[in-house]
Structure formats: structure tokens, C-alpha cells
Motif scaffolding. Structure first.
Motif, PDB file in Angstrom:
ATOM      1  N   ILE A 258       0.853  -1.184   0.000  1.00  0.00           N
ATOM      2  CA  ILE A 258       0.000   0.000   0.000  1.00  0.00           C
ATOM      3  C   ILE A 258       0.891   1.238   0.000  1.00  0.00           C
ATOM      4  N   THR A 259       0.871   1.984  -1.082  1.00  0.00           N
ATOM      5  CA  THR A 259       1.691   3.195  -1.196  1.00  0.00           C
ATOM      6  C   THR A 259       0.807   4.360  -1.599  1.00  0.00           C
ATOM      7  N   ALA A 273       6.256  15.335  -4.894  1.00  0.00           N
ATOM      8  CA  ALA A 273       5.385  14.525  -4.042  1.00  0.00           C
ATOM      9  C   ALA A 273       6.233  13.762  -3.027  1.00  0.00           C
ATOM     10  N   GLU A 274       5.592  13.308  -1.955  1.00  0.00           N
ATOM     11  CA  GLU A 274       6.198  12.409  -0.979  1.00  0.00           C
ATOM     12  C   GLU A 274       5.640  11.012  -1.205  1.00  0.00           C
ATOM     13  N   MET A 275       6.501  10.013  -1.162  1.00  0.00           N
ATOM     14  CA  MET A 275       6.043   8.639  -1.261  1.00  0.00           C
ATOM     15  C   MET A 275       5.936   8.074   0.146  1.00  0.00           C
ATOM     16  N   ASP A 276       4.761   7.558   0.508  1.00  0.00           N
ATOM     17  CA  ASP A 276       4.515   6.989   1.834  1.00  0.00           C
ATOM     18  C   ASP A 276       4.145   5.519   1.719  1.00  0.00           C
ATOM     19  N   PHE A 277       4.514   4.769   2.769  1.00  0.00           N
ATOM     20  CA  PHE A 277       4.114   3.380   2.884  1.00  0.00           C
ATOM     21  C   PHE A 277       3.190   3.247   4.092  1.00  0.00           C
ATOM     22  N   ARG A 278       2.231   2.382   3.981  1.00  0.00           N
ATOM     23  CA  ARG A 278       1.325   2.146   5.106  1.00  0.00           C
ATOM     24  C   ARG A 278       2.112   1.572   6.286  1.00  0.00           C
ATOM     25  N   CYS A 279       1.811   2.057   7.511  1.00  0.00           N
ATOM     26  CA  CYS A 279       2.554   1.650   8.710  1.00  0.00           C
ATOM     27  C   CYS A 279       2.481   0.138   8.914  1.00  0.00           C
ATOM     28  N   PHE A 280       3.617  -0.455   9.286  1.00  0.00           N
ATOM     29  CA  PHE A 280       3.688  -1.894   9.502  1.00  0.00           C
ATOM     30  C   PHE A 280       3.557  -2.271  10.968  1.00  0.00           C
ATOM     31  N   SER A 281       3.545  -1.268  11.875  1.00  0.00           N
ATOM     32  CA  SER A 281       3.647  -1.559  13.295  1.00  0.00           C
ATOM     33  C   SER A 281       2.319  -1.570  14.023  1.00  0.00           C
ATOM     34  N   ARG A 285      -1.616  -1.374   9.246  1.00  0.00           N
ATOM     35  CA  ARG A 285      -1.055  -2.304   8.274  1.00  0.00           C
ATOM     36  C   ARG A 285      -2.126  -3.204   7.654  1.00  0.00           C
ATOM     37  N   GLU A 286      -3.295  -3.286   8.295  1.00  0.00           N
ATOM     38  CA  GLU A 286      -4.349  -4.164   7.801  1.00  0.00           C
ATOM     39  C   GLU A 286      -5.025  -3.620   6.550  1.00  0.00           C
ATOM     40  N   GLY A 287      -4.848  -2.338   6.274  1.00  0.00           N
ATOM     41  CA  GLY A 287      -5.466  -1.764   5.079  1.00  0.00           C
ATOM     42  C   GLY A 287      -5.970  -0.368   5.326  1.00  0.00           C
ATOM     43  N   LEU A 288      -6.442   0.268   4.258  1.00  0.00           N
ATOM     44  CA  LEU A 288      -6.896   1.652   4.368  1.00  0.00           C
ATOM     45  C   LEU A 288      -8.169   1.782   5.178  1.00  0.00           C
ATOM     46  N   ASP A 289      -8.914   0.697   5.348  1.00  0.00           N
ATOM     47  CA  ASP A 289     -10.144   0.759   6.130  1.00  0.00           C
ATOM     48  C   ASP A 289      -9.901   0.503   7.611  1.00  0.00           C
ATOM     49  N   HIS A 290      -8.635   0.454   8.029  1.00  0.00           N
ATOM     50  CA  HIS A 290      -8.284   0.276   9.438  1.00  0.00           C
ATOM     51  C   HIS A 290      -7.569   1.528   9.941  1.00  0.00           C
ATOM     52  N   GLY A 301       0.867   7.746  14.807  1.00  0.00           N
ATOM     53  CA  GLY A 301      -0.586   7.732  14.795  1.00  0.00           C
ATOM     54  C   GLY A 301      -1.210   8.114  13.472  1.00  0.00           C
ATOM     55  N   THR A 302      -0.392   8.358  12.457  1.00  0.00           N
ATOM     56  CA  THR A 302      -0.923   8.768  11.152  1.00  0.00           C
ATOM     57  C   THR A 302      -1.287   7.584  10.265  1.00  0.00           C
ATOM     58  N   GLY A 303      -0.688   6.435  10.510  1.00  0.00           N
ATOM     59  CA  GLY A 303      -0.923   5.270   9.666  1.00  0.00           C
ATOM     60  C   GLY A 303       0.019   5.160   8.487  1.00  0.00           C
ATOM     61  N   TRP A 304       0.876   6.173   8.286  1.00  0.00           N
ATOM     62  CA  TRP A 304       1.782   6.189   7.148  1.00  0.00           C
ATOM     63  C   TRP A 304       3.201   6.457   7.606  1.00  0.00           C
ATOM     64  N   ILE A 305       4.162   5.884   6.891  1.00  0.00           N
ATOM     65  CA  ILE A 305       5.585   6.119   7.147  1.00  0.00           C
ATOM     66  C   ILE A 305       6.176   6.777   5.909  1.00  0.00           C
ATOM     67  N   GLU A 306       6.800   7.924   6.121  1.00  0.00           N
ATOM     68  CA  GLU A 306       7.398   8.655   5.006  1.00  0.00           C
ATOM     69  C   GLU A 306       8.635   7.916   4.502  1.00  0.00           C
ATOM     70  N   MET A 307       8.664   7.637   3.207  1.00  0.00           N
ATOM     71  CA  MET A 307       9.779   6.914   2.615  1.00  0.00           C
ATOM     72  C   MET A 307      10.739   7.826   1.869  1.00  0.00           C
ATOM     73  N   GLY A 308      10.239   8.904   1.279  1.00  0.00           N
ATOM     74  CA  GLY A 308      11.121   9.814   0.553  1.00  0.00           C
ATOM     75  C   GLY A 308      10.362  10.671  -0.435  1.00  0.00           C
ATOM     76  N   GLY A 309      11.090  11.588  -1.056  1.00  0.00           N
ATOM     77  CA  GLY A 309      10.471  12.510  -2.001  1.00  0.00           C
ATOM     78  C   GLY A 309      10.677  12.096  -3.440  1.00  0.00           C
ATOM     79  N   CYS A 310       9.843  12.666  -4.326  1.00  0.00           N
ATOM     80  CA  CYS A 310       9.957  12.350  -5.754  1.00  0.00           C
ATOM     81  C   CYS A 310       9.280  13.459  -6.549  1.00  0.00           C
ATOM     82  N   GLY A 311       9.421  13.417  -7.845  1.00  0.00           N
ATOM     83  CA  GLY A 311       8.776  14.391  -8.709  1.00  0.00           C
ATOM     84  C   GLY A 311       9.489  14.502 -10.043  1.00  0.00           C
ATOM     85  N   MET A 312       9.012  15.426 -10.859  1.00  0.00           N
ATOM     86  CA  MET A 312       9.622  15.692 -12.160  1.00  0.00           C
ATOM     87  C   MET A 312      10.772  16.687 -11.967  1.00  0.00           C
ATOM     88  N   VAL A 313      11.898  16.413 -12.595  1.00  0.00           N
ATOM     89  CA  VAL A 313      13.095  17.242 -12.407  1.00  0.00           C
ATOM     90  C   VAL A 313      12.822  18.676 -12.850  1.00  0.00           C
TER      91      VAL A 313
END
Length: 368
Positions: A258-259, A273-281, A285-290, A301-313
Motif C-alpha cells: 500500500i503506497t 510529491a512524498e512517497m509513503d508506505f502504510r505503517c507496519f507496526s 497495516r491491515e489496510g486503508l479501512d483500518h 498515529g498517522t498510519g503512514w511512514i514517510e519513505m522519501g520525495g519524488c517528482g519531475m526534475v
């Protein structure tokens, strides 16, 4: 007579009581099975509150003609008890030492592994796997120095002179003051170097160590690892970026992680943009409906872990590297390898990766 005969109303010492106390002490000494039990026997029978010690203190109050006899009775009895205590202590201590040596005996004739199997650090293993992914899709792997110039780390990446990332609160500068050198805060300078050296088109991944003036906690560290990607070619769009990141996530995590891409701003990309992964802890982690656990230390407490930035150069970045932005477009991203490891292998605390405990690496074994 069973006791000394003092003047009427004076103190006395009961001979029978002294004899009984000596016999009881000797019996207790013989019955003691350990040195700790014998220590209690010593306290009970010759300690300050014992019959023998109390009688010994009472001798001073006896008439002069009775002190010698009473002193001989109590002194000989107490001496006998002390002698037995010493002999028993020596015997029990020797037995306990022999038992301890027997329990700790090592059979030196048993075969052993003279070359214990080690293990690569999980971050190294993961970085190699990330490199394999990018090589597999036709990209190159590029590296650069960890001590960089401020121009390559900031100016060439379109960062304003007053940008907060340049401050001492974020960046570790190299002495002397004003040298213009720093510990790179990202591997983006490697991308600039690659464009300057090779031009366009270009597809390159840049893994490496970076540094920030951060306090170490469960999800941050002053020294960590990133992998940044840069693609420069004709006709590239944001869709190519999303497809690359999704393919990367599927390869590293398997299945369909889930990204999400969250709008943000970076000087070197537009749009960003920032790329986030759903929290595993937590429950997230059970899904967007949790819902996330409000007390989760990993995602806050946000449900997301920041992984890094991205975008068009950004076109200014292309111009700084000698690439014509009217002819070429590109996308870039940067991901934290530690956070990928945390998500992929359920490592709850980033500090476990840097404490140097070899068991942390051995736990992962060999990955195929």
C-alpha cells in the motif's frame, strides 16, 4: 550445682542452659547442607542475640569468685562451636566449589566450528537487492563522495541561498567555516555529477550514505542510507515515475504494497510529491479501512511512514547540469533504505541497526 551461686538477687549463669546451647549449636552445624545455611547457624548460635553471647556478656556482672569458672564454661563452649563452624565451612565451601567446576566443565574434545558463519548487515543485503532491481530494468548504478561541495548539494539542485536545509540545524558542514564543503545531506549530488559527465538520456540509481543533524530515535538517525533514482529522456511524465516506484515496491516487498504519493514541494522537482508506505507496526497495516493506533511510535498515529520525495526534475536543475529542458524531461526520487528495511522486515526501531550487535545481522541469515 547446675548454675553459679551468686549473692541473693545477683546475676547467674545456668550451666545446663549453656551445655544445651552448645549441643544445639553442634547439631545445627552438622545439619547445615550449604554455606548459606551455615551462615544462618552462625547468626543463630554465636551471634549477638544467641545464648552463648548473652552469657558471655553477663560474666562481667558476676561476683569475682565466680567469673573464672563461668568464663571457662562459656569460653570453652563458644570456642568449640567456633571450631566446628570453621571446619564445616571449609568442607561445605570445598564441596560447592567442586560442584560448580563440574557444572561448568567444557569437553574440549568435542568438535567445533572453527570458522563461525557470519552474516552481511541487513542494510548491505537490502542495498544489493535494490541495486539488482535497477540494473535489471536497464539502469546504471552511480556513486560519489560523501564530502561534497555546497554547490553540488544545494545550488545545482535549485535550492535558494536562504533555504532552511542549508542551516546548521539540518546540515553538517566541514571545517573550516566558509569552506563550502559539507557531509552530503542526500545522494542527489551524484545525479548532478552523472548528468555533467554523461549528459542525456540518462537512467541512473545512486545508493549511498547521507548525513543530517538529527537526533537518533525510532525512525531517524544522523547517518542513514538513501537510494535516489534519476531518469532523463524525451517524453517522460509523472506516470513513468509512478510506474517505476510501484514496480520497485512490488519487487522489494512482494505482492501489492500500500503506497501513496502526497503532494509536496522540493526545490529540485516540479511537480513534487512524498512517497509513503502504510505503517507496519500498528493496525494501519491491515489496510486503508483500518485506523492507525494513536500511540504508535513508528507512524506517530498517522498510519503512514514517510519513505522519501519524488517528482519531475525542475528545469533549473537540468540547465545547471547542461541538459536542455526544452528537449529532455525527467523524474527523480529518493528513498530511505533504513525505512524500507523497517517496513520489509518489521524492524520496530532504527536504533537496532546501528548498535553493532552481531545478532541483529545473524537473525536474517542468508537471503536468496
Amino acid at each position: 550445682m547446675s548454675e553459679t551461686s551468686p549473692a541473693p538477687g545477683g546475676p547467674s549463669i545456668d550451666e545446663q542452659a549453656i551445655t544445651a546451647a552448645i549441643d544445639a549449636a553442634l547439631a545445627a552445624i552438622a545439619a547445615a547442607a550449604t554455606t548459606s545455611e551455615l551462615k544462618q547457624v552462625r547468626i543463630d548460635h554465636v551471634g549477638d542475640a544467641s545464648v552463648l553471647s548473652t552469657a558471655n556478656r553477663a560474666i562481667k556482672d558476676l561476683p569475682k569468685d565466680q567469673k573464672a569458672a563461668a568464663g571457662k564454661l562459656v569460653g570453652q563452649g563458644k570456642g568449640r562451636v567456633q571450631k566446628e563452624l570453621a571446619a564445616r565451612q571449609q568442607k561445605l565451601a570445598a564441596a560447592e566449589e567442586e560442584a560448580a567446576l563440574a557444572a561448568e566443565t567444557v569437553d574440549v574434545t568435542l568438535p567445533t566450528d572453527l570458522r563461525p558463519r557470519g552474516a552481511a548487515h541487513p542494510l548491505t543485503v537490502l542495498q544489493d537487492r535494490i541495486n539488482d532491481f535497477f540494473v535489471g530494468i536497464g539502469w546504471e548504478i552511480a556513486e560519489g563522495p560523501e564530502v561534497e561541495s555546497s554547490w553540488l548539494n544545494f545550488d545545482a539542485l535549485n535550492a535558494d541561498p536562504e533555504h532552511p536545509s542549508r542551516s546548521l540545524q539540518d546540515t553538517l558542514y566541514v571545517a573550516p567555516e566558509g569552506s563550502g564543503m559539507l557531509l552530503r545531506t542526500q545522494t542527489s549530488p551524484v545525479q548532478i555529477r552523472a548528468m555533467l559527465e554523461r549528459g542525456a538520456p540518462l537512467y541512473v540509481a545512486c545508493p549511498g550514505t547521507v548525513y543530517r543533524a538529527d537526533e537518533i530515535d525510532a525512525t531517524h538517525s544522523p547517518m542513514f542510507h538513501q537510494v535516489e533514482g534519476l531518469a532523463i529522456d524525451k517524453g517522460l511524465t509523472m506516470a513513468n515515475l509512478v510506474g517505476t516506484l510501484d514496480a520497485f515496491a512490488a519487487e522489494i516487498f512482494g505482492g501489492k504494497p500500500i503506497t501513496r504519493l502526497r503532494p509536496n514541494h522540493f526545490p529540485f522537482t516540479e511537480p513534487s510529491a512524498e512517497m509513503d508506505f502504510r505503517c507496519f507496526s500498528c493496525e494501519a497495516r491491515e489496510g486503508l479501512d483500518h485506523d492507525a493506533d494513536p500511540s504508535c511510535r513508528v507512524c506517530g498515529g498517522t498510519g503512514w511512514i514517510e519513505m522519501g520525495g519524488c517528482g519531475m526534475v525542475h528545469p533549473n536543475v537540468l540547465r545547471a547540469a547542461g541538459v536542455d529542458p526544452e528537449e529532455y524531461q525527467g523524474f527523480a526520487f529518493g528513498l530511505g533504505i533504513e525505512r524500507i528495511l523497517m517496513l520489509r522486515n518489521s524492524v520496530a526501531d532504527m536504533r537496532d541497526m546501528v548498535e553493532g550487535d552481531v545478532r541483529f545481522s545473524q537473525h536474517y541469515g542468508t537471503e536468496i
